[in-house]
Every structure is written in C-alpha cells, then in structure tokens.
Design a protein around this motif. Structure first.
Motif, PDB file in Angstrom:
ATOM      1  N   GLN A  68      74.486  61.322  61.993  1.00  0.00           N
ATOM      2  CA  GLN A  68      73.269  60.523  62.103  1.00  0.00           C
ATOM      3  C   GLN A  68      72.709  60.555  63.523  1.00  0.00           C
ATOM      4  O   GLN A  68      71.506  60.687  63.721  1.00  0.00           O
ATOM      5  N   LYS A  69      73.591  60.448  64.501  1.00  0.00           N
ATOM      6  CA  LYS A  69      73.150  60.496  65.899  1.00  0.00           C
ATOM      7  C   LYS A  69      72.502  61.835  66.234  1.00  0.00           C
ATOM      8  O   LYS A  69      71.567  61.904  67.041  1.00  0.00           O
ATOM      9  N   ALA A  70      73.040  62.906  65.626  1.00  0.00           N
ATOM     10  CA  ALA A  70      72.512  64.245  65.897  1.00  0.00           C
ATOM     11  C   ALA A  70      71.320  64.589  65.013  1.00  0.00           C
ATOM     12  O   ALA A  70      70.746  65.676  65.148  1.00  0.00           O
ATOM     13  N   ASN A  71      70.986  63.671  64.097  1.00  0.00           N
ATOM     14  CA  ASN A  71      69.897  63.906  63.140  1.00  0.00           C
ATOM     15  C   ASN A  71      70.141  65.194  62.351  1.00  0.00           C
ATOM     16  O   ASN A  71      69.234  66.021  62.173  1.00  0.00           O
ATOM     17  N   MET A  72      71.376  65.349  61.873  1.00  0.00           N
ATOM     18  CA  MET A  72      71.758  66.532  61.110  1.00  0.00           C
ATOM     19  C   MET A  72      72.392  66.119  59.792  1.00  0.00           C
ATOM     20  O   MET A  72      72.940  65.015  59.665  1.00  0.00           O
ATOM     21  N   SER A  73      72.339  67.008  58.826  1.00  0.00           N
ATOM     22  CA  SER A  73      72.995  66.783  57.547  1.00  0.00           C
ATOM     23  C   SER A  73      74.300  67.575  57.506  1.00  0.00           C
ATOM     24  O   SER A  73      74.490  68.526  58.278  1.00  0.00           O
ATOM     25  N   LYS A  74      75.174  67.219  56.597  1.00  0.00           N
ATOM     26  CA  LYS A  74      76.449  67.940  56.488  1.00  0.00           C
ATOM     27  C   LYS A  74      76.232  69.400  56.082  1.00  0.00           C
ATOM     28  O   LYS A  74      77.054  70.261  56.401  1.00  0.00           O
ATOM     29  N   GLU A  75      75.123  69.687  55.417  1.00  0.00           N
ATOM     30  CA  GLU A  75      74.825  71.063  55.016  1.00  0.00           C
ATOM     31  C   GLU A  75      74.551  71.967  56.212  1.00  0.00           C
ATOM     32  O   GLU A  75      74.639  73.190  56.115  1.00  0.00           O
ATOM     33  N   SER A 100      82.587  68.657  51.555  1.00  0.00           N
ATOM     34  CA  SER A 100      82.320  69.999  51.017  1.00  0.00           C
ATOM     35  C   SER A 100      81.763  70.945  52.084  1.00  0.00           C
ATOM     36  O   SER A 100      80.850  71.725  51.828  1.00  0.00           O
ATOM     37  N   ILE A 101      82.341  70.866  53.280  1.00  0.00           N
ATOM     38  CA  ILE A 101      82.032  71.772  54.384  1.00  0.00           C
ATOM     39  C   ILE A 101      83.218  72.716  54.536  1.00  0.00           C
ATOM     40  O   ILE A 101      84.360  72.296  54.357  1.00  0.00           O
ATOM     41  N   PRO A 102      83.008  74.009  54.833  1.00  0.00           N
ATOM     42  CA  PRO A 102      84.151  74.889  55.097  1.00  0.00           C
ATOM     43  C   PRO A 102      85.111  74.206  56.077  1.00  0.00           C
ATOM     44  O   PRO A 102      84.689  73.709  57.130  1.00  0.00           O
ATOM     45  N   PHE A 103      86.393  74.228  55.746  1.00  0.00           N
ATOM     46  CA  PHE A 103      87.345  73.309  56.371  1.00  0.00           C
ATOM     47  C   PHE A 103      88.561  74.032  56.934  1.00  0.00           C
ATOM     48  O   PHE A 103      89.163  74.882  56.275  1.00  0.00           O
ATOM     49  N   LEU A 104      88.913  73.682  58.176  1.00  0.00           N
ATOM     50  CA  LEU A 104      90.167  74.102  58.779  1.00  0.00           C
ATOM     51  C   LEU A 104      90.949  72.851  59.131  1.00  0.00           C
ATOM     52  O   LEU A 104      90.525  72.057  59.981  1.00  0.00           O
ATOM     53  N   CYS A 105      92.069  72.658  58.456  1.00  0.00           N
ATOM     54  CA  CYS A 105      92.913  71.494  58.705  1.00  0.00           C
ATOM     55  C   CYS A 105      93.858  71.807  59.856  1.00  0.00           C
ATOM     56  O   CYS A 105      94.435  72.900  59.928  1.00  0.00           O
ATOM     57  N   MET A 106      94.031  70.859  60.775  1.00  0.00           N
ATOM     58  CA  MET A 106      94.845  71.097  61.959  1.00  0.00           C
ATOM     59  C   MET A 106      95.823  69.948  62.155  1.00  0.00           C
ATOM     60  O   MET A 106      95.541  68.807  61.789  1.00  0.00           O
ATOM     61  N   PHE A 107      96.969  70.279  62.758  1.00  0.00           N
ATOM     62  CA  PHE A 107      97.940  69.228  63.055  1.00  0.00           C
ATOM     63  C   PHE A 107      98.607  69.478  64.391  1.00  0.00           C
ATOM     64  O   PHE A 107      99.228  70.517  64.604  1.00  0.00           O
ATOM     65  N   GLY A 108      98.463  68.533  65.276  1.00  0.00           N
ATOM     66  CA  GLY A 108      99.170  68.547  66.548  1.00  0.00           C
ATOM     67  C   GLY A 108      99.634  67.141  66.867  1.00  0.00           C
ATOM     68  O   GLY A 108      99.714  66.771  68.033  1.00  0.00           O
ATOM     69  N   ALA A 109      99.924  66.368  65.788  1.00  0.00           N
ATOM     70  CA  ALA A 109     100.232  64.945  65.937  1.00  0.00           C
ATOM     71  C   ALA A 109      99.095  64.286  66.724  1.00  0.00           C
ATOM     72  O   ALA A 109      97.928  64.585  66.471  1.00  0.00           O
ATOM     73  N   PHE A 128      81.359  82.454  65.855  1.00  0.00           N
ATOM     74  CA  PHE A 128      81.784  82.333  64.464  1.00  0.00           C
ATOM     75  C   PHE A 128      81.145  81.147  63.762  1.00  0.00           C
ATOM     76  O   PHE A 128      81.250  81.016  62.536  1.00  0.00           O
ATOM     77  N   ALA A 129      80.537  80.259  64.512  1.00  0.00           N
ATOM     78  CA  ALA A 129      79.861  79.098  63.937  1.00  0.00           C
ATOM     79  C   ALA A 129      78.813  78.608  64.916  1.00  0.00           C
ATOM     80  O   ALA A 129      78.928  78.812  66.132  1.00  0.00           O
ATOM     81  N   ASN A 130      77.784  77.976  64.388  1.00  0.00           N
ATOM     82  CA  ASN A 130      76.744  77.380  65.230  1.00  0.00           C
ATOM     83  C   ASN A 130      76.987  75.895  65.477  1.00  0.00           C
ATOM     84  O   ASN A 130      76.741  75.392  66.568  1.00  0.00           O
ATOM     85  N   HIS A 131      77.449  75.211  64.441  1.00  0.00           N
ATOM     86  CA  HIS A 131      77.698  73.777  64.551  1.00  0.00           C
ATOM     87  C   HIS A 131      79.042  73.450  63.909  1.00  0.00           C
ATOM     88  O   HIS A 131      79.297  73.834  62.763  1.00  0.00           O
ATOM     89  N   ILE A 132      79.864  72.740  64.641  1.00  0.00           N
ATOM     90  CA  ILE A 132      81.194  72.355  64.166  1.00  0.00           C
ATOM     91  C   ILE A 132      81.375  70.855  64.368  1.00  0.00           C
ATOM     92  O   ILE A 132      80.958  70.302  65.394  1.00  0.00           O
TER      93      ILE A 132
END
Length: 338
Positions: A68-75, A100-109, A128-132
């Motif tokens: 919302q702050k960035a005025n962007m949608s999840k799409e 429902s966004i392409p997802f990379l799950c990460m864990f470093g505690a 590899f991406a414009n917005h993350i």
C-alpha cells in the motif's frame, strides 16, 4: 554484483528499499518504538482463532501495508522471499499460498530478516526480478510452544532467556530510486562455540555476529565510526557485551555505535528478561524505527546484522551444541533525496 573479500556482496546497481510494513503484538505496542510500527494488536490472538493463525495474520498485514505504501499490487511483485520460525516455515508457506506470487522460502532462524533482504537485493541487482518483497514473522506463543515448553506450562525462566517478539516485517526492493539505498551485504558463516543452553541464545549467537562484523570491516576496509548505527538482531543484554568485547580485542571499538534490536524493542520494566528475540525482532526494528530514522535524516548509514540460532528442539534433546549465523546488510540514505 561484485565481491569484496570472501563474504561481502557489493551491489553494482543502485538497489533501493522502496517501502516497508510492520505489524506487532500487544507487548511490542507498549514498547519504546511503538510509534514506528504500522499496525498494532491489543492481544496475542490478533483477532484470530489460534496463535499460528495470528502469526500468519501479522505477516499478511506487513506485506499488505508495504505494498500500500508503494502504491503497488501483488501482481506487480516478481518474487516473494519469506521465512519464519515454525516447522517447515508454515507461516510463510501459507501466506505465499494466499499471495500467489512466485515464492522462495528461506530459513536462517532469526537471521532470516537480513537473509531475505540480502538475497532479494542480489536478485534485483542481477536482473532476475524488478520488484521483490522480503518478509519474516515470529510470535511469542507459537515459538514458545515449539522451542521450549507449552505456553500454559508456566515454567520458571532464567535471566539469560529472551522473549520472542510477536510481529512481522516486510520490505519492497527494486531499482526504483528512493531515500534508502541497500548498498551491500555480508553473508555469515555458521559458527559453533559449543554452547548447549537453549535458554541462552545471546551467548550462542555472539560469536556469529562477531565473525560477520569482523569480516565486514575487513572486506570493506571500514571501521565502526563509519556508521551511525551498527545494530545486531537479538543478542540481548547477555550477548551484546560479549560481542563488543570480542571485537575490541581485534581493535574495533563499537561502544558508541552499537545497539541491539532485542534491547530496543522493549522497555526495561516489561518483564522480557534478557530482551527480545525472534525473526520479527530485527525486522520490526529495521523496517520500522531504522527506516523512519534514515528517512528523517537521523541516520545516514546503518549496518543491520541479524543473528540466528540454527537449532531444533530435537537437536537440543540430543545434547547437540547450537550452530549460529549472522547476516549483515548496509542501509544508507541516498544523497540528494529529501
């Protein structure tokens, strides 16, 4: 991206933190940084049926507020990077299911906050991406139930123990210019100094913070005084003095610039023993207080070093020692930005 030394990534393009979102629980809402958090809940259930759903709600809130702050949608988001403390990262996985966004799950505690930000910035830097969106969460009741005792047990707690922060933080990363530039990241090594006490994470994680900060200084040629603030994730009142003493032996005096998110997020009279911890500890302080301070010009260059204990209840029961890690990210105010 180019390497400085062996552990530091210097982003070749100008990578920016365009927006951030935070959501916290009742204890955090009564702490000294309350005014810097976007959303606050008055009780641990966060209007949900159970604690796990409450943690999920916190992460959803932080991502929604950030967008919302960035005025962007999840799409418009190319990749969602997230992690938490629960088994199989269920908070992040279920939030990703909703987004429902392409997802990379990460864990470093508890280091996951800066791990997601560092890797997300690298992906944007490499094209590899414009917005993350990078996000993490933790919840006092869910973490207590998983890592220590059932919350209802009410066992006596030692003074070295920390209190898991109930909250979530999210950041939007891109090449679109903003006030806050993500300059570089120092990736930590797994350290293990033989600590076995799961009720003293500060002592266990201090050597990892030391190793990452030391290599950051060596890789970049910088000193503590080059920063307005060097903040660690959740070393607490136990681990922070250990870290400063270790660095002082190498000629790095951090007394004037160091603080710890676990000591910043609560007041001393809030019955949190050694301080705060959890994925959300460094996340809500960074994406709330630190972001606000940089935007207002009170900080110009900050090194955030999130620390994590890479243990599980099973390993503790088997009397294994506790491996730890720390990842650092440099946030700086972009010259000429208002």
């Amino acid at each position: 991206m180019r390497h400085l030394g062996k552990q530091t990534w210097m982003y070749e393009n100008r990578i920016y933190l365009n927006a951030s979102g935070t959501a916290v629980g009742p204890k955090e809402a009564k702490g000294p940084l309350a005014d810097t958090f976007d959303k606050q809940y008055e009780e641990l259930h966060c209007n949900e049926a159970n604690w796990e759903l409450a943690e999920r709600k916190l992460m959803e809130d932080s991502v929604e507020i950030c967008l919302q702050k960035a005025n962007m949608s999840k799409e418009q988001i190319d990749i969602f990077l997230a992690g938490d403390l629960l088994n199989q990262n269920v908070t992040s996985n279920y939030v990703a299911r909703t987004l429902s966004i392409p997802f990379l799950c990460m864990f470093g505690a508890c280091s996951t906050s800066m791990e997601t930000l560092a890797v997300g910035s690298a992906l944007v830097d490499a094209g590899f991406a414009n917005h993350i969106v990078a996000a993490v969460s933790s919840h006092n009741a869910t973490a207590e139930r998983q890592f220590r005792y059932p919350t209802e047990y009410g066992g006596q707690k030692p003074k070295t123990m920390t209190s898991t922060v109930t909250g979530a933080g999210a950041g939007l990363v891109s090449k679109v210019k903003s006030q806050i530039r993500i300059e570089c990241a120092t990736i930590g090594r797994v350290m293990d100094f033989g600590t076995k006490d799961p009720f003293d994470m500060g002592s266990a994680m201090a050597p990892a913070a030391y190793d990452t900060i030391k290599h950051h200084f060596e890789d970049t040629g910088r000193k503590p005084e080059d920063y307005d603030l060097i903040v660690t994730g959740d070393l607490s009142s136990v681990g922070s003095p250990i870290l400063k003493d270790m660095l002082k032996e190498d000629g790095y005096n951090m007394e004037k610039v160091h603080n710890d998110c676990g000591l910043m997020v609560y007041n001393s009279d809030q019955n949190v023993l050694a301080g705060g911890s959890g994925c959300a500890c460094s996340a809500v302080v960074t994406y709330g207080h630190i972001v606000q301070a940089i935007q207002e010009g009170r900080y110009h260059k900050v090194l955030v070093v999130a620390t994590g204990a890479l243990m599980s209840p099973t390993m503790v029961q088997q009397k294994e020692t506790i491996p730890t890690i720390a990842h650092g990210v440099v946030l700086m105010r972009e010259d000429g930005e208002g």
